[in-house]
Design an enzyme around this catalytic site. Structure first.
Site, PDB file in Angstrom:
ATOM      1  N   HIS A  26     -11.886  -5.554   8.162  1.00 15.90           N
ATOM      2  CA  HIS A  26     -13.021  -4.902   7.042  1.00 15.90           C
ATOM      3  C   HIS A  26     -13.759  -4.712   6.858  1.00 15.90           C
ATOM      4  O   HIS A  26     -14.866  -4.377   5.589  1.00 15.90           O
ATOM      5  CB  HIS A  26     -12.535  -6.257   5.832  1.00 15.90           C
ATOM      6  CG  HIS A  26     -11.324  -7.476   6.212  1.00 15.90           C
ATOM      7  ND1 HIS A  26     -10.369  -7.678   6.629  1.00 15.90           N
ATOM      8  CD2 HIS A  26     -11.045  -7.327   4.707  1.00 15.90           C
ATOM      9  CE1 HIS A  26      -9.340  -8.230   6.242  1.00 15.90           C
ATOM     10  NE2 HIS A  26      -9.583  -7.498   5.046  1.00 15.90           N
ATOM     11  N   GLU A  36       0.858  -1.308  -0.163  1.00 13.95           N
ATOM     12  CA  GLU A  36       0.104  -0.311  -0.155  1.00 13.95           C
ATOM     13  C   GLU A  36       0.958   1.280   0.357  1.00 13.95           C
ATOM     14  O   GLU A  36       0.618   2.013  -0.702  1.00 13.95           O
ATOM     15  CB  GLU A  36      -0.695  -0.008   1.170  1.00 13.95           C
ATOM     16  CG  GLU A  36      -1.976  -1.036   0.834  1.00 13.95           C
ATOM     17  CD  GLU A  36      -1.915  -2.495   1.229  1.00 13.95           C
ATOM     18  OE1 GLU A  36      -1.202  -2.937   1.796  1.00 13.95           O
ATOM     19  OE2 GLU A  36      -2.896  -3.026   1.032  1.00 13.95           O
TER      20      GLU A  36
END
Lengths: 353, 329
Positions: free
Chosen positions: B129, B60
């Site tokens: 999540h 990321e």
């Protein structure tokens, strides 16, 4: 200037560079380039000393991270980079900024927090940036700018230019995740980027070998990404220049990234707050003999440059730094009119209607 | 006019802009051949090729670093961070590098980039999540923050975000993906910093975002049955924030509620309530009330997650009690 690919600029064990080593005296670098290297080396040295003096006069607030002792790396790369190439540096970015042609007065003024500073006083010592000169920023959080340099290299590739991005960072950076993410992406995307580890043997205050799994923090990781391990004498402007030319040519050819470990030594502490008492005296003394300025001075004398010519360069640089100092000190302290500007591309900072 | 799902509207909006601007590129994990884990990028690599729609490693920081470096050197970029919870992995890039660099350099660089990410709960994915993190982004100076609730807004606000010269965090809600609505033909370009009154009313103002917008609308229907006329505002853009629409609605109704999916503390509604309290205090007929997810990580079990997220029932009960003088939630 093309280098002889057979020329061996690599630093061989033992890693401590030998001040008596004359093997690079006949390196394929013309005298004009070497004099330019010497001039730049002097500029970076004298500027850094002046920055230090201004601290002692309490004119520089906050912190600063000098490159004293490490200037040969910025010097060699600065000479090899072409206009349009991208430099990304860390908070220890003064030398790299000046090496790309940042005005020394505007750089000093930024340290002094003046409106005539290169960032108008908004960035300070750790964030010197001069986009017009290809100095794309000094980033003060370890690791990030290697990833950002990838982006600039990716952009150059997409735009079809021959620009190369170079990211300079310390040995400590090799232990953070972003270093590894950046190397992997640069290799898989075959980006025109050069990663230069300035291994000054200390991660801030801690010896790098005490906290790193391998002896050569960058070079020993190169193989994990399919790159050649390259270690050079980071105190020798010629060695750095030759390595830089090779890595930049490789990038421009489309052959992808390089990782170079330039071994050097930080003469002073990590930052202004650090007297660097943790270093063995013998080590400090040994590296004094390898200070790049007198060592390079001696090389130029050996190859026939008159002492007087080097003296002239030194004095001319001193005059430049004096003028830069006066320029910086004369700057006003920035006021309210700039506080709220340049958050957004429209120049303002409005977040609501 | 075609019916599009929220999910398909993402690729539709991106394609509109990639056709317009041949320099625009996109990168992220599984976005090319796989079409994105939420199938929000289906068809893009086929139309625009792998050089413009690039798969990346699970890196990321490298993704956002590449986006930043490209944007600052003239290439507009869309970066995808698969789940918004993962923004924490690359928060340095967002909060320290992308958001601050223009100011720090006194305007030498700008960042025409959009960071798209799947946000929010309702999918029973558990705490790592599912979180709504729009308030993280909202509190960073230098970021624009957008969260659409309808397919048409996805397309229009995507275009506006891509064309904006500043970094935009674009939150796509996971639990809205399957919803379908009509989307007009032709180019759609919306405007950042504009809230929308999605239902007019006269008794209370309810400000909602993303998944909370349809819930607020459903609650408004039920409130109407009970004699309470609710005006529902889809905030759409947290930064820039359309305070004018919020203030004028509150001036009319005298009551202000927020429906927020983010956890309670420092949720986006806290800032809105602060603005209303400072600037519309004398228009208020009662306290401003925030309806939020409690200050807990989101649980996984369906029954627990449903209890945590603001529900239609909770909105109706809270608004009714407050209007009746019964205090806050």
């Amino acid at each position: 200037m093309p280098t002889d690919p057979a020329y061996d600029y690599a630093l061989r064990p033992p890693r401590l560079p030998d001040p008596e080593d004359r093997s690079l005296d006949d390196a394929p670098i013309d005298q004009e380039t070497r004099l330019a290297l010497y001039r730049k080396l002097q500029e970076l040295r004298q500027w850094s000393k002046r920055a230090h003096d201004l601290f002692l006069q309490n004119l520089v607030k906050g912190t600063t991270h000098l490159s004293l002792g490490m200037e040969a790396i910025a010097t060699g790369f600065g000479m090899a980079l072409k206009p349009g190439d991208y430099t990304f540096a860390t908070y220890r970015g003064h030398a790299h900024s000046l090496a790309r042609g940042m005005d020394p007065g505007k750089a000093l003024a930024e340290l002094l927090g003046r409106e005539n500073g290169v960032l108008g006083g908004k960035g300070g010592s750790m964030h010197l940036t001069d986009v017009e000169k290809g100095m794309m920023g000094s980033y003060a959080i370890i690791g990030a700018h290697l990833c950002i340099a990838n982006g600039a290299a990716w952009s150059a590739k997409m735009r079809g230019t021959d620009q190369v991005a170079v990211a300079f960072f310390g040995d400590g950076t090799t232990n953070i995740g972003a270093f590894h993410e950046a190397l992997n992406m640069a290799v898989i995307w075959k980006l025109p980027v050069v990663f230069v580890c300035e291994n000054n043997l200390y991660m801030e205050y801690t010896p790098i070998d005490a906290i790193t799994a391998v002896p050569n923090p960058a070079a020993d990781r190169a193989g994990a990404y399919g790159l050649d391990p390259i270690i050079i004498d980071g105190n020798d402007p010629d060695a750095v220049y030759l390595a830089a030319v090779d890595a930049l040519e490789r990038a421009r050819r489309g052959d992808g990234p390089s990782l170079i470990e330039a071994v050097t030594y930080r003469t002073g502490g990590h930052s202004r707050a650090d007297p660097a008492k943790y270093r063995p005296e013998a080590e400090v003394e040994a590296w004094k003999d390898r200070d790049p300025v007198p060592v390079y001075h001696q090389r130029l004398l050996r190859i026939g440059v008159p002492e007087a010519e080097l003296g002239d360069i030194t004095r001319e640089v001193a005059a430049t730094i004096d003028a830069a100092t006066e320029f910086a000190k004369a700057g006003a302290h920035p006021g309210e009119e700039t506080l709220m500007t340049e958050v957004w591309a429209d120049g303002g900072s409005a977040w609501r209607n | 006019m075609a019916e599009l799902s929220y999910r398909d509207a993402v690729a539709y909006g991106i394609a509109q802009e990639m056709r317009r601007d041949p320099a625009l590129v996109m990168l992220g994990e599984d976005i090319a051949a796989a079409g994105g884990v939420f199938k929000t990028t289906v068809g893009l690599v086929e139309e625009f090729g792998p050089d413009r729609v690039r798969d990346t490693p699970i890196s990321e920081q490298a993704i956002l670093g590449a986006a930043m470096g490209a944007a600052m050197t003239g290439i507009p970029v869309i970066a995808e961070i698969m789940f918004s919870d993962f923004l924490a992995v690359c928060w340095d890039m967002i909060a320290n590098e992308i958001a601050k660099s223009r100011y720090m350099t006194n305007g030498q660089v700008s960042f025409p980039l959009v960071i798209r990410t799947a946000n929010g709960g309702g999918a029973r994915f558990g705490a790592q999540h599912s979180q709504s993190v729009e308030n993280w982004a909202m509190m960073i100076p230098g970021l624009k923050v957008v969260a659409p609730s309808t397919p048409e807004d996805v397309v229009g606000l995507m275009a506006a975000s891509i064309r904006d010269p500043d970094p935009v965090i674009f939150f796509e809600h996971k639990s809205l993906m399957a919803g379908k609505a009509e989307v007009p033909d032709g180019e759609i370009v919306d405007e950042l910093g504009t809230a929308r009154v999605v239902r007019e009313g006269s008794d209370v103002t309810i400000a909602a975002l993303a998944l909370m917008v349809p819930r607020a609308l459903e609650a408004a229907d039920r409130l109407a049955e009970n004699g309470i006329s609710a005006e529902v505002i889809d905030v759409r853009s947290l930064v820039p924030l359309d305070t004018a629409t919020l203030l004028s609605s509150t001036a009319k109704t005298g009551r202000f509620f927020t429906v927020e999916e983010n956890p309670r503390l420092c949720g986006w509604g806290a800032e809105l309530v602060s603005i209303i309290s400072e600037e519309a205090f004398w228009n208020l007929d009662g306290p401003c009330v925030r309806i939020t997810t409690p200050h807990i990580p989101l649980p996984s079990a369906a029954s627990l997650e449903d209890l945590a997220l603001p529900s239609v029932d909770r909105i109706v009960e809270t608004v009714t009690r407050s209007v009746d003088g019964g205090g806050s939630a």
